[in-house]
Design an enzyme around this catalytic site. Structure first.
Site, PDB file in Angstrom:
ATOM      1  N   ASP A 450       0.874  -1.373   0.079  1.00  0.00           N
ATOM      2  CA  ASP A 450       0.022   0.061  -0.054  1.00  0.00           C
ATOM      3  C   ASP A 450       0.998   1.171   0.190  1.00  0.00           C
ATOM      4  OD1 ASP A 450      -2.279   1.407   0.148  1.00  0.00           O
ATOM      5  OD2 ASP A 450      -3.088   0.319   1.678  1.00  0.00           O
ATOM      6  N   ASP A 507     -10.556   1.573  -4.044  1.00  0.00           N
ATOM      7  CA  ASP A 507     -11.062   1.224  -2.521  1.00  0.00           C
ATOM      8  C   ASP A 507     -12.873   1.225  -2.667  1.00  0.00           C
ATOM      9  OD1 ASP A 507      -8.847   0.984  -0.969  1.00  0.00           O
ATOM     10  OD2 ASP A 507      -8.981   2.769  -0.081  1.00  0.00           O
TER      11      ASP A 507
HETATM   12  C1  DGJ Z   1      -5.941   1.445   1.755  1.00  0.00           C
HETATM   13  C2  DGJ Z   1      -6.324   0.249   0.887  1.00  0.00           C
HETATM   14  O1  DGJ Z   1      -6.531   0.888  -0.448  1.00  0.00           O
HETATM   15  C3  DGJ Z   1      -7.357  -0.696   1.489  1.00  0.00           C
HETATM   16  O2  DGJ Z   1      -7.798  -1.462   0.656  1.00  0.00           O
HETATM   17  C4  DGJ Z   1      -6.836  -1.065   3.045  1.00  0.00           C
HETATM   18  O3  DGJ Z   1      -5.756  -2.112   2.645  1.00  0.00           O
HETATM   19  C5  DGJ Z   1      -6.500   0.069   3.876  1.00  0.00           C
HETATM   20  N1  DGJ Z   1      -5.632   0.864   2.968  1.00  0.00           N
HETATM   21  C6  DGJ Z   1      -5.664  -0.529   4.883  1.00  0.00           C
HETATM   22  O4  DGJ Z   1      -5.063   0.486   5.707  1.00  0.00           O
END
Ligand code: DGJ
Length: 704
Positions: A450, A507
């Site tokens: 991430d 997301d």
């Molecule tokens: C942002 C990501 O896009 C989510 O899928 C998840 O992994 C969160 N971060 C976790 O903090």
């Protein structure tokens, strides 16, 4: 006219590159930098390139210079070029340098052209490389600047291309969190469209791509040119119409990203393609090139169905709950369990612990072993979340090394975190050791990587540092796949995809949003890298409630997974999910190698695509209804790229989902039909009436 007479005698140096899709011709006079004098449909091999070059020249009239400055592969200020130059550079002491390059040599073969130029006075060397790929139809280009002594670089464009004159608009890509891959259409007009991403990462806002359709082009028809800059640190794009009407496209790193003077600078690869099959021709070229040339898969195994626990538990990790969820996910068909954020440090929310990559003993007193053993016992692989380039001020690592953070002490935080300074070798070593300890200790085959904030300032060293860390981990753990995530789709480009195998497109698990995003993203991305999960019944990022069938089919359009808490599923929902997952697994071998083709829907609320098998013997059509139609009866949907003379058996595989309000008897509602390619492409298929936020899924097989 004597002037023209003299010009006519000036001979051209010419070069051409061909693949089955296109020809690119470069020509130069008087040893200057060349211009692209032709780019488009393949030219006969017998064409005289000097004539092509001479024919390219535009006239001179009142109010113009006596000779039109070349729109070269790196337009030079000193040639009176009236637009943006391709190179802006200063000497070590800050004096602006005004390069004027002369031909210095070439290396060419059937697929590669490398041209070298020198500016002896300024001690600069410029080279441009072009490589064609007959299989994919992508031309890959890079530019390199070498200097005899260190210089400051402000801007270096990858080799510059002209944009077509027979085009009214350009399409580029912007977006936001939970709304990635939005297409913008901008009309050509004198002046420029200038997009510069100064966030230090590819960003939701700035996918580095551009499509220039010729007049009348659609998804399936007409001509189009497309560009993608494969770099994760933020790009700059210039699409400029000069005062004389000519147009140029420049791509490079965002300007002033190189902080130190140096003797060598190189652009990232610029991938370009020409299509006579509408936008689909460009899309297929990018999809194939990424899938077959750029990706470095960690194994030959088919893409596993994912389960990711983020939206089920967030930071609330409890071993018995996770085990229960894993069992349910496996029963639904999941093949890999991904443990998301919350397993390390004291990470009970997003305010703390980034960079303290040690298992939280409060949540996992016996380490991750019990969970991983359980998951593996269920037949699933195991993946884990990291955010390697980030640090919370509230972390042991920051307390010990506050100087490792990038940017000033008083900077604005993003998600309560700072970026680590990835240019520092000790930072990379530290993060590497921590990650390697986890990956060595446990049987882990997947990392969700991430990157949840923008950088305090753009800096190419940061991107190079990130790439170096990923490359080192990949070399040490080649069996571990990596997913590129940045609050969803904030780091998607061919640079990161050289070293990762999947992207978290967004997301948003809202199937309606995803339907649109996935369609647009497929202009560049194949199925194999595009993660798509079935989310909760009530979407966490939009509040929308969507039926399980729609959620499942939208996820099945790409690399499928689940992200809801499976304990919320009713029996009916679980059954639908199992069935669609079963369908995806049954078909994935050919789907993962298929071309994703956008369809030209006559009804704007129908977002439809056709996934065409590599051997063209079968296809599947997904026709999603994103809203309520203006007219009452569905309009026929035309298919594409079929053999007009061949017969195809088409069947609506989810016809039993037709609502009671579909009262008529369209033939597809009760049986498969055999129809010619000509009929399917000209008249199109008339689908049954349906509710908004539903998806028809049609399979087609060539039958004769
Ligand atoms: C942002 C990501 O896009 C989510 O899928 C998840 O992994 C969160 N971060 C976790 O903090």
């Amino acid at each position: 006219m004597p002037y023209e007479g003299i010009e006519a005698q000036v001979s051209f140096q010419t070069w051409r590159l061909d693949d089955t899709h296109q020809t690119l011709v470069l020509a130069a006079r008087r040893a200057r930098l060349p211009e692209v004098v032709y780019w488009g449909a393949p030219l006969p091999m017998g064409d005289d390139l000097s004539v092509v070059a001479a024919a390219h020249a535009i006239d001179v009239t009142g109010g113009m210079l006596d000779e039109n400055p070349d729109l070269s592969i790196c337009p030079e200020v000193v040639r009176t070029f009236p637009g943006q130059p391709g190179l802006i550079v200063r000497a070590h002491d800050g004096t602006p340098l005004l390069p004027k390059f002369c031909f210095d040599g070439e290396e060419t073969d059937d697929t590669t052209l490398c041209l070298r130029f020198v500016d002896a006075e300024n001690g600069l060397h410029y080279s441009a490389r072009y490589t064609t790929d007959p299989h994919t139809g992508i031309i890959t280009t890079t530019a390199v600047l070498d200097a005899d002594s260190p210089v400051h670089l402000h801007w270096l464009a990858a080799p510059v291309f002209p944009a077509p004159q027979f085009s009214d608009e350009m399409i580029d890509v912007s977006g936001r969190w939970c709304g990635e891959f939005q297409l913008n259409r901008t009309a050509w007009s004198p002046g420029m469209r200038y997009r510069e991403n100064r966030t230090g990462r590819t960003g939701h806002e700035h996918f580095p791509g551009l499509i220039v359709p010729c007049r009348g082009a659609t998804n399936t028809r007409g001509e189009a040119y497309a560009f993608h800059y494969g770099w994760s640190g933020g790009h700059k794009m210039i699409a400029e119409e000069l005062p004389d009407g000519r147009r140029q496209i420049q791509f490079g790193h965002a300007s002033r990203m190189e902080m130190e003077p140096a003797t060598r600078f190189e652009t990232a690869p610029l991938y370009v393609t020409y299509s006579h099959d509408g936008l689909n021709g460009c899309a297929v070229a990018f999809q194939r090139h990424l899938r077959d040339r750029i990706l470095t898969p960690a194994s030959d195994a088919p893409r596993p169905v994912h389960y990711n626990c983020w939206e089920a538990v967030y930071f609330d990790h409890k071993l018995p709950v996770l085990k229960d969820i894993a069992e349910r996910a496996a029963a639904l068909g999941a093949e890999r369990f991904v443990l998301d954020d919350g397993w390390f440090g004291q990470r009970d929310d997003d305010t703390t612990s980034l960079s303290d990559w040690e298992v939280d003993p409060r949540k996992y007193p016996d380490g991750l072993g019990p969970l991983i053993d359980h998951v593996r016992g269920l037949g699933m692989g195991f993946g884990i979340w990291f955010e390697p380039e980030m640090i919370n001020p509230d972390s042991n690592t920051h307390r010990a090394h506050p100087d490792w953070a990038l940017g000033s002490e008083d900077q604005v935080l993003g998600r309560q975190q700072k970026a680590l300074n990835m240019a520092l070798a000790e930072v990379r070593d530290f993060i590497y050791e921590r990650m390697a300890a986890i990956l060595s200790k446990y049987e882990i085959d997947y990392v969700k990587w991430d990157h949840n904030r923008v950088l305090p300032m753009p800096d190419a060293k940061q991107t190079r540092g990130s790439y170096a860390l990923i490359d080192r981990l990949r070399a040490a753990f080649p069996h571990v796949e990596i997913e590129s995530c940045a609050s969803g789709g904030g780091r998607i480009d061919f640079g990161i995809l050289k070293r990762t195998q999947r992207v978290w497109l967004s997301d948003s698990n809202d199937a309606l949003e995803r339907l649109k995003m996935q369609r647009n993203a497929a202009l560049f991305l194949p199925m194999t890298v595009t993660g798509s999960h079935v989310g909760p019944r009530v979407c966490h990022t939009s509040g929308r409630v969507l039926d399980i069938s729609f959620r499942a089919w939208v996820a099945a359009q790409r690399h499928m997974g689940f992200e809801m808490d499976p304990r919320e599923l009713t029996d009916h929902e679980a059954t639908v999910l199992r069935e669609v997952t079963g369908w995806w697994k049954h078909n994935r071998d050919w789907l993962l190698k298929a071309d994703i083709l956008g369809l030209d829907s006559p009804d704007p609320v129908i977002i439809a695509e056709q996934q065409m098998a590599a051997d063209k013997q079968r296809f599947v059509v997904f026709a999603g209804k994103a809203g309520t139609s203006a007219q009452i009866a569905p309009r026929p949907l035309r298919l594409t790229q079929l053999d007009p003379a061949a017969s195809y058996e088409v069947s609506l595989i989810n016809r039993l989902s037709a609502p009671a309000l579909s009262r008529g008897t369209p033939a597809l509602k009760d049986r498969a039909l055999t129809l010619s390619g000509a009929y399917l492409m000209t008249h199109g298929l008339t689908l049954p009436w349906s509710f908004p936020e539903t998806m028809w899924v049609l399979e087609g097989k060539r039958s004769g």
